[in-house]
Design a protein around this motif. Structure first.
Motif, mmCIF file in Angstrom:
data_model
loop_
_atom_site.group_PDB
_atom_site.id
_atom_site.type_symbol
_atom_site.label_atom_id
_atom_site.label_comp_id
_atom_site.label_asym_id
_atom_site.label_seq_id
_atom_site.Cartn_x
_atom_site.Cartn_y
_atom_site.Cartn_z
ATOM 1 N N ALA A 130 10.267 5.451 -3.758
ATOM 2 C CA ALA A 130 9.794 4.943 -2.469
ATOM 3 C C ALA A 130 8.283 5.074 -2.333
ATOM 4 O O ALA A 130 7.700 4.680 -1.320
ATOM 5 C CB ALA A 130 10.487 5.677 -1.327
ATOM 6 N N GLY A 131 7.628 5.632 -3.352
ATOM 7 C CA GLY A 131 6.176 5.772 -3.288
ATOM 8 C C GLY A 131 5.725 6.739 -2.200
ATOM 9 O O GLY A 131 4.715 6.495 -1.540
ATOM 10 N N GLY A 132 6.451 7.815 -2.009
ATOM 11 C CA GLY A 132 6.051 8.834 -1.021
ATOM 12 C C GLY A 132 6.131 8.311 0.389
ATOM 13 O O GLY A 132 7.197 8.239 0.979
ATOM 14 N N TYR A 133 5.006 7.887 0.936
ATOM 15 C CA TYR A 133 5.007 7.354 2.301
ATOM 16 C C TYR A 133 5.084 5.823 2.298
ATOM 17 O O TYR A 133 4.996 5.189 3.343
ATOM 18 C CB TYR A 133 3.805 7.857 3.100
ATOM 19 N N GLY A 134 5.235 5.218 1.098
ATOM 20 C CA GLY A 134 5.562 3.795 1.033
ATOM 21 C C GLY A 134 4.425 2.836 0.781
ATOM 22 O O GLY A 134 4.612 1.627 0.893
ATOM 23 N N HIS A 135 3.224 3.319 0.464
ATOM 24 C CA HIS A 135 2.132 2.400 0.129
ATOM 25 C C HIS A 135 2.571 1.557 -1.079
ATOM 26 O O HIS A 135 3.068 2.103 -2.064
ATOM 27 C CB HIS A 135 0.873 3.204 -0.216
ATOM 28 N N PRO A 136 2.405 0.215 -0.996
ATOM 29 C CA PRO A 136 2.860 -0.652 -2.086
ATOM 30 C C PRO A 136 2.312 -0.242 -3.464
ATOM 31 O O PRO A 136 3.032 -0.318 -4.457
ATOM 32 C CB PRO A 136 2.325 -2.033 -1.687
ATOM 33 N N ASP A 137 1.052 0.193 -3.516
ATOM 34 C CA ASP A 137 0.488 0.624 -4.799
ATOM 35 C C ASP A 137 1.180 1.880 -5.328
ATOM 36 O O ASP A 137 1.237 2.106 -6.537
ATOM 37 C CB ASP A 137 -1.017 0.905 -4.663
ATOM 38 N N HIS A 138 1.710 2.697 -4.423
ATOM 39 C CA HIS A 138 2.395 3.922 -4.854
ATOM 40 C C HIS A 138 3.782 3.586 -5.416
ATOM 41 O O HIS A 138 4.245 4.211 -6.367
ATOM 42 C CB HIS A 138 2.504 4.918 -3.697
ATOM 43 N N VAL A 139 4.434 2.603 -4.801
ATOM 44 C CA VAL A 139 5.715 2.131 -5.329
ATOM 45 C C VAL A 139 5.505 1.567 -6.739
ATOM 46 O O VAL A 139 6.289 1.806 -7.656
ATOM 47 C CB VAL A 139 6.326 1.058 -4.394
ATOM 48 N N GLN A 140 4.406 0.858 -6.903
ATOM 49 C CA GLN A 140 4.079 0.268 -8.205
ATOM 50 C C GLN A 140 3.780 1.349 -9.255
ATOM 51 O O GLN A 140 4.103 1.182 -10.427
ATOM 52 C CB GLN A 140 2.885 -0.697 -8.039
ATOM 53 N N VAL A 141 3.177 2.455 -8.830
ATOM 54 C CA VAL A 141 2.937 3.577 -9.747
ATOM 55 C C VAL A 141 4.268 4.067 -10.324
ATOM 56 O O VAL A 141 4.367 4.366 -11.520
ATOM 57 C CB VAL A 141 2.191 4.744 -9.045
#
Ligand SMILES: [Zn+2]
Length: 272
Positions: A130-141
């Motif tokens: 889910a990328g932590g708090y959901g930032h799209p770049d975090h999901v992509q990580v």
């Protein structure tokens, strides 16, 4: 334990300070090689830019300062564009041509895998799905990092996260005593990151609180400017003793281990 290499993969400069700085400082102090890779220069972050500099340049300079405070041996940027965040917290409509979220997963993963192979990395950190708090770049990580580890055959993949249970308890307490800025919203933390029972690694980094705070302070442009995401600004205002308590542990999920596993060191091979 013989020295090994750990690669920490993050979306933007300053993510390493918030999520994994203590672990990085600990591994470096133990003699391991610590490598920091960011996908983007974070050029769509908050803006407190030195005259004559772009925000991307300022943020990369801050990243090098943070990395130096943590004892990193190498810093790399994959060179993707910061995808930014819509006002609702989703994917921004306007984004650069090379935005990280539009990147071809296989191509980005291959670039990261090249670094993993070159470093003979024993460990890679990414984010939860889910990328932590959901930032799209975090999901992509998460997507790119997971695939890179498959390509390179990296043996240990840890998802850097936050145990939201103690964090929520402490923030609720702290809210009674300290006045947080009005934009500080506790509800953000109720949905974000991971519940305690899913976490496999609790790394005690209390001894490295000073380095972690120095890493956070290095990202000065994110602590003072703008008004969209003040997490770092809020965290830097947390008084010393509470800081050590809140930031004294870093949390990770290793998906190939049975739920309920409790490990204390990132390189711990786990139960067989
Ligand atoms: Zn980020």
């Amino acid at each position: 334990m013989p020295p090994r290499t750990a690669v920490f993969f993050h979306a933007h400069p300053d993510d390493e300070a918030l999520l994994t700085a203590g672990t990085m400082a600990m591994l470096a102090a133990e003699g391991h090689r610590v490598v920091l890779v960011v996908a983007t220069a974070g050029e769509r972050g908050l803006a407190d830019v030195e005259p004559g500099e772009s925000l991307g340049e300022t943020r990369m300079k801050e990243l090098y300062q943070s990395a130096a405070a943590l004892g990193c041996a190498r810093v790399e940027c994959l060179g993707y564009g910061d995808s930014g965040l819509s006002p609702q917290g989703g994917v921004a409509d306007e984004r650069p041509d090379n935005a990280f979220i539009d990147a071809d997963t296989e191509k980005a993963a291959t670039a990261l895998a090249d670094i993993l192979r070159e470093e003979e990395a024993g460990l890679l950190t990414i984010y939860d799905p889910a990328g932590g708090y959901g930032h799209p770049d975090h999901v992509q990580v998460h997507r790119v990092g997971k695939r890179a580890a498959e390509i390179a055959g990296t043996p240990i993949v840890l998802e850097a996260t936050v145990n939201r249970d103690p964090l929520l308890r402490l923030l609720r307490l702290a809210k009674k005593v300290y006045s947080f800025p009005p934009e500080f919203d506790l509800r953000t933390f109720e949905r974000a990151y991971s519940a305690g029972e899913t976490i496999t690694h609790r790394v005690n980094v209390r001894r490295y609180a000073r380095q972690k705070r120095a890493a956070m302070a290095a990202h000065a442009s994110q602590a003072t400017g703008g008004d969209t995401d003040r997490t770092l600004a809020v965290m830097l205002k947390v008084p010393g003793p509470l800081f050590r308590l809140v930031f004294g542990t870093e949390w990770y999920v290793r998906r190939d281990l049975p739920p309920g596993t409790r490990l204390r060191h990132p390189f711990d091979p786990g139960p067989n």
